[in-house]
Design a protein around this motif. Structure first.
Motif, PDB file in Angstrom:
ATOM      1  N   MET A  64       0.835  -1.207   0.000  1.00  0.00           N
ATOM      2  CA  MET A  64       0.000   0.000   0.000  1.00  0.00           C
ATOM      3  C   MET A  64       0.866   1.251   0.000  1.00  0.00           C
ATOM      4  O   MET A  64       0.594   2.207  -0.733  1.00  0.00           O
ATOM      5  CB  MET A  64      -0.908  -0.003   1.233  1.00  0.00           C
ATOM      6  CG  MET A  64      -1.961  -1.092   1.247  1.00  0.00           C
ATOM      7  SD  MET A  64      -2.926  -1.010   2.782  1.00  0.00           S
ATOM      8  CE  MET A  64      -3.955  -2.471   2.632  1.00  0.00           C
ATOM      9  N   ALA A  65       1.914   1.245   0.828  1.00  0.00           N
ATOM     10  CA  ALA A  65       2.798   2.410   0.917  1.00  0.00           C
ATOM     11  C   ALA A  65       3.494   2.675  -0.409  1.00  0.00           C
ATOM     12  O   ALA A  65       3.583   3.824  -0.870  1.00  0.00           O
ATOM     13  CB  ALA A  65       3.833   2.188   2.023  1.00  0.00           C
ATOM     14  N   GLU A  66       3.969   1.623  -1.035  1.00  0.00           N
ATOM     15  CA  GLU A  66       4.683   1.786  -2.299  1.00  0.00           C
ATOM     16  C   GLU A  66       3.746   2.266  -3.405  1.00  0.00           C
ATOM     17  O   GLU A  66       4.100   3.137  -4.207  1.00  0.00           O
ATOM     18  CB  GLU A  66       5.332   0.457  -2.699  1.00  0.00           C
ATOM     19  CG  GLU A  66       6.258   0.585  -3.886  1.00  0.00           C
ATOM     20  CD  GLU A  66       6.948  -0.719  -4.230  1.00  0.00           C
ATOM     21  OE1 GLU A  66       7.498  -0.807  -5.345  1.00  0.00           O
ATOM     22  OE2 GLU A  66       6.936  -1.644  -3.396  1.00  0.00           O
ATOM     23  N   THR A  67       2.532   1.727  -3.437  1.00  0.00           N
ATOM     24  CA  THR A  67       1.576   2.118  -4.461  1.00  0.00           C
ATOM     25  C   THR A  67       1.136   3.569  -4.292  1.00  0.00           C
ATOM     26  O   THR A  67       1.028   4.315  -5.263  1.00  0.00           O
ATOM     27  CB  THR A  67       0.336   1.198  -4.434  1.00  0.00           C
ATOM     28  OG1 THR A  67       0.754  -0.167  -4.533  1.00  0.00           O
ATOM     29  CG2 THR A  67      -0.602   1.510  -5.594  1.00  0.00           C
ATOM     30  N   LEU A 233       7.482  -6.651  -2.856  1.00  0.00           N
ATOM     31  CA  LEU A 233       7.511  -5.433  -2.061  1.00  0.00           C
ATOM     32  C   LEU A 233       8.850  -4.724  -2.197  1.00  0.00           C
ATOM     33  O   LEU A 233       9.903  -5.316  -2.011  1.00  0.00           O
ATOM     34  CB  LEU A 233       7.250  -5.767  -0.586  1.00  0.00           C
ATOM     35  CG  LEU A 233       7.414  -4.612   0.411  1.00  0.00           C
ATOM     36  CD1 LEU A 233       6.440  -3.483   0.099  1.00  0.00           C
ATOM     37  CD2 LEU A 233       7.232  -5.098   1.844  1.00  0.00           C
ATOM     38  N   GLY A 234       8.799  -3.438  -2.510  1.00  0.00           N
ATOM     39  CA  GLY A 234       9.987  -2.613  -2.558  1.00  0.00           C
ATOM     40  C   GLY A 234      10.795  -2.710  -3.827  1.00  0.00           C
ATOM     41  O   GLY A 234      11.853  -2.072  -3.932  1.00  0.00           O
ATOM     42  N   ILE A 388      12.690   2.745  -0.299  1.00  0.00           N
ATOM     43  CA  ILE A 388      11.331   3.188  -0.605  1.00  0.00           C
ATOM     44  C   ILE A 388      10.512   3.368   0.667  1.00  0.00           C
ATOM     45  O   ILE A 388       9.783   4.358   0.827  1.00  0.00           O
ATOM     46  CB  ILE A 388      10.654   2.188  -1.560  1.00  0.00           C
ATOM     47  CG1 ILE A 388      11.311   2.259  -2.938  1.00  0.00           C
ATOM     48  CG2 ILE A 388       9.153   2.456  -1.673  1.00  0.00           C
ATOM     49  CD1 ILE A 388      10.809   1.227  -3.926  1.00  0.00           C
ATOM     50  N   LEU A 389      10.631   2.427   1.607  1.00  0.00           N
ATOM     51  CA  LEU A 389       9.819   2.513   2.822  1.00  0.00           C
ATOM     52  C   LEU A 389      10.309   3.611   3.761  1.00  0.00           C
ATOM     53  O   LEU A 389       9.499   4.219   4.477  1.00  0.00           O
ATOM     54  CB  LEU A 389       9.799   1.160   3.532  1.00  0.00           C
ATOM     55  CG  LEU A 389       8.663   0.205   3.117  1.00  0.00           C
ATOM     56  CD1 LEU A 389       7.306   0.794   3.526  1.00  0.00           C
ATOM     57  CD2 LEU A 389       8.672  -0.085   1.628  1.00  0.00           C
ATOM     58  N   VAL A 425       8.706  -1.162  11.485  1.00  0.00           N
ATOM     59  CA  VAL A 425       8.777  -2.616  11.348  1.00  0.00           C
ATOM     60  C   VAL A 425       9.461  -3.032  10.048  1.00  0.00           C
ATOM     61  O   VAL A 425      10.432  -3.800  10.057  1.00  0.00           O
ATOM     62  CB  VAL A 425       7.372  -3.250  11.442  1.00  0.00           C
ATOM     63  CG1 VAL A 425       7.460  -4.759  11.184  1.00  0.00           C
ATOM     64  CG2 VAL A 425       6.759  -2.976  12.808  1.00  0.00           C
ATOM     65  N   ILE A 426       8.960  -2.541   8.909  1.00  0.00           N
ATOM     66  CA  ILE A 426       9.507  -2.998   7.626  1.00  0.00           C
ATOM     67  C   ILE A 426      10.961  -2.579   7.450  1.00  0.00           C
ATOM     68  O   ILE A 426      11.794  -3.402   7.032  1.00  0.00           O
ATOM     69  CB  ILE A 426       8.635  -2.523   6.449  1.00  0.00           C
ATOM     70  CG1 ILE A 426       7.223  -3.111   6.565  1.00  0.00           C
ATOM     71  CG2 ILE A 426       9.269  -2.935   5.118  1.00  0.00           C
ATOM     72  CD1 ILE A 426       6.277  -2.687   5.458  1.00  0.00           C
TER      73      ILE A 426
END
Length: 483
Positions: A64-67, A233-234, A388-389, A425-426
């Motif tokens: 969700m964060a990346e999108t 992811l990422g 990215i995160l 966390v990520i």
């Protein structure tokens, strides 16, 4: 074909097309051959419980964060960093993500090439000829440099051709039928597999919960790896595909939940497809690549209607790998087109040409391919994810991103629990993964090489982008009416 026309930036024509593209990009060969045996070797049902917990606790919020980052900035990875951190060194962080994707695609393209070769021979009926030896067949194929490099080149042509047409007319048009077809083909083979004697033993191997594995650290590491990397992811794919969403598109539902459900469903379907047949014919279920290209090939001739089942299996396998290739390559294409004066056609040629050239050694040598996979898989991809995160969690601020963008026009409300996952966390998990693989493989030269390569890549990319921006700043300004 995707050239600049002065019109608005390309967008997905439908939400379905976006979801199919993102699912197709993250569903690849790992779901077909890796998910089944990893589950079986790490506690079966216990592994799946851990996997699902980590998937929805970590991977889905990360997607969700990346999108949302892509949708908000309406740009590729370099543009996303530049949007919030300005020009110069920060663009080097985006460049790292692009280079990691090119490196990833350089050794993934040969896997697509293998699948094409086996699909062709499934059509020709080679596997059903008297005296056919799958081990000798694989050795002859992998030991033929001209053939494997030629097929590697064919993959470059096929991927580049679709990307020339852009997002809605290229990728979306292909994946809207390819991903449903993937589900249909795997389902057909799975249904057939469940009718084989011994099929239930295969499912028991994969699904029977061995609860003692719940306290095994290796099981958690394996489940974490499957949850994170099977969703892509990422990698910049969700960011890039998200940049072609409209303002009113639903990020949490399409860019997170549906994508994760689709990815998991196909992974579970692969278990139903592979393991019943493997156990019905007494094969070793933990052989990875060999399971697909040697062991399964040997059993199709023994199955009633084996020609059809073999054809469907390798057709579905090709759909999975090819759609992933489109997504991985588009990360670079979008960025190059935006950050240079190249047209889309020129950008496609540049990016595809880069991974084609870099991928020749991987096509030629499976040992070199394994070396690349170790370095980029264990160090490159976590590094890209971390960058990215950190941008979303710390520079934009995860709470601000959630309130102002993530929940905008969303059918699914995301609460404050999302904020610390993105912010703490990520990133912590990504650092842990790189540290874990370095510490547990410290005597392996690939670990030292991988860590050194990623450190050098980061520093080099930052310095390069600073140099480029400094050069542009020093260029003489154009005056009205001047040459």
């Amino acid at each position: 074909m995707g050239e600049d026309t002065g019109l608005a930036r390309d967008q997905w024509a439908t939400r379905f097309g976006f979801v199919m593209a993102l699912v197709g990009a993250v569903v690849g060969s790992g779901n077909i051959w890796r998910m089944p045996y990893v589950a079986g070797m790490n506690g079966g049902g216990a592994f799946l419980v851990i996997y699902l917990v980590l998937l929805y606790l970590i991977a889905v919020p990360g997607l969700m964060a990346e999108t949302l980052l892509g949708r908000y900035t309406q740009s590729g990875v370099i543009g996303a960093f530049k949007n919030f951190l300005g020009e110069g060194w920060s663009e080097g962080l985006g460049l790292v993500v692009v280079i990691v994707n090119i490196g990833l695609m350089s050794y993934y393209a040969p896997v697509i090439a293998w699948t094409i070769y086996y699909l062709v021979h499934a059509v020709l009926g080679t596997f059903y000829q008297p005296g056919f030896d799958p081990t000798a067949f694989w050795a002859a194929f992998s030991g033929s440099p001209l053939l494997v490099v030629g097929l590697h080149t064919l993959v470059a042509v096929l991927v580049g051709f679709v990307l020339l047409f852009g997002i809605s007319d290229g990728i979306e048009r292909v994946v809207k039928w390819m991903i449903p077809a993937l589900v249909v083909t795997l389902s057909a083979v799975a249904i057939k597999g469940l009718t084989l004697p011994g099929a239930m033993e295969g499912l028991a191997f994969a699904f029977n919960p061995k609860w003692e594995y719940m306290t095994d650290a290796d099981t958690w590491i394996a489940a974490l790896g499957q949850a994170l990397f099977s969703t892509g992811l990422g990698w910049g794919i969700a960011l890039t595909y998200g940049s072609y969403l409209g303002e009113n598109d639903d990020v949490p539902l399409g860019g997170g939940l549906i994508t994760a459900v689709g990815n998991t469903s196909i992974g579970l379907l692969a278990i139903f497809t592979v393991f019943p047949a493997v156990f019905a014919f007494g094969l070793e279920p933990t052989t990875g690549t060999e399971l697909t290209f040697v062991s399964l090939v040997s059993i199709f001739p023994s199955m009633t209607g084996g020609y059809i089942w073999g054809l469907l299996f390798f057709l579905g396998f090709l759909f999975a790998t090819y759609s992933s290739g489109l997504g991985i390559t588009e990360v670079g294409v979008t960025t190059v087109k935006e950050e240079t004066r190249l047209t889309r056609t020129q950008s496609v040629i540049a990016v595809v040409g880069a991974w084609w050239l870099l991928g020749i050694p991987s096509a030629y040598s499976s040992e070199f391919l394994g070396w690349m996979d170790f370095m980029f898989g264990n160090f490159g991809l976590p590094l890209a994810t971390l960058m990215i995160l950190l941008l979303v969690g710390w520079v934009i601020d995860s709470k601000r991103a959630r309130i102002l963008d993530l929940n905008h026009n969303s059918d699914v409300y995301i609460g404050s629990y999302w904020d610390p996952i993105i912010k703490y966390v990520i990133p912590t998990v990504m650092v842990f993964i790189m540290g874990y693989y370095f510490a547990t493989n410290i005597e392996d030269p690939r670990a030292i090489s991988g860590l050194a390569l990623m450190a050098g890549l980061t520093i080099g990319s930052i310095l390069l982008m600073q140099f480029i921006r400094r050069g542009k700043t020093n260029e003489p300004a154009l005056t009205p009416g001047g040459d």
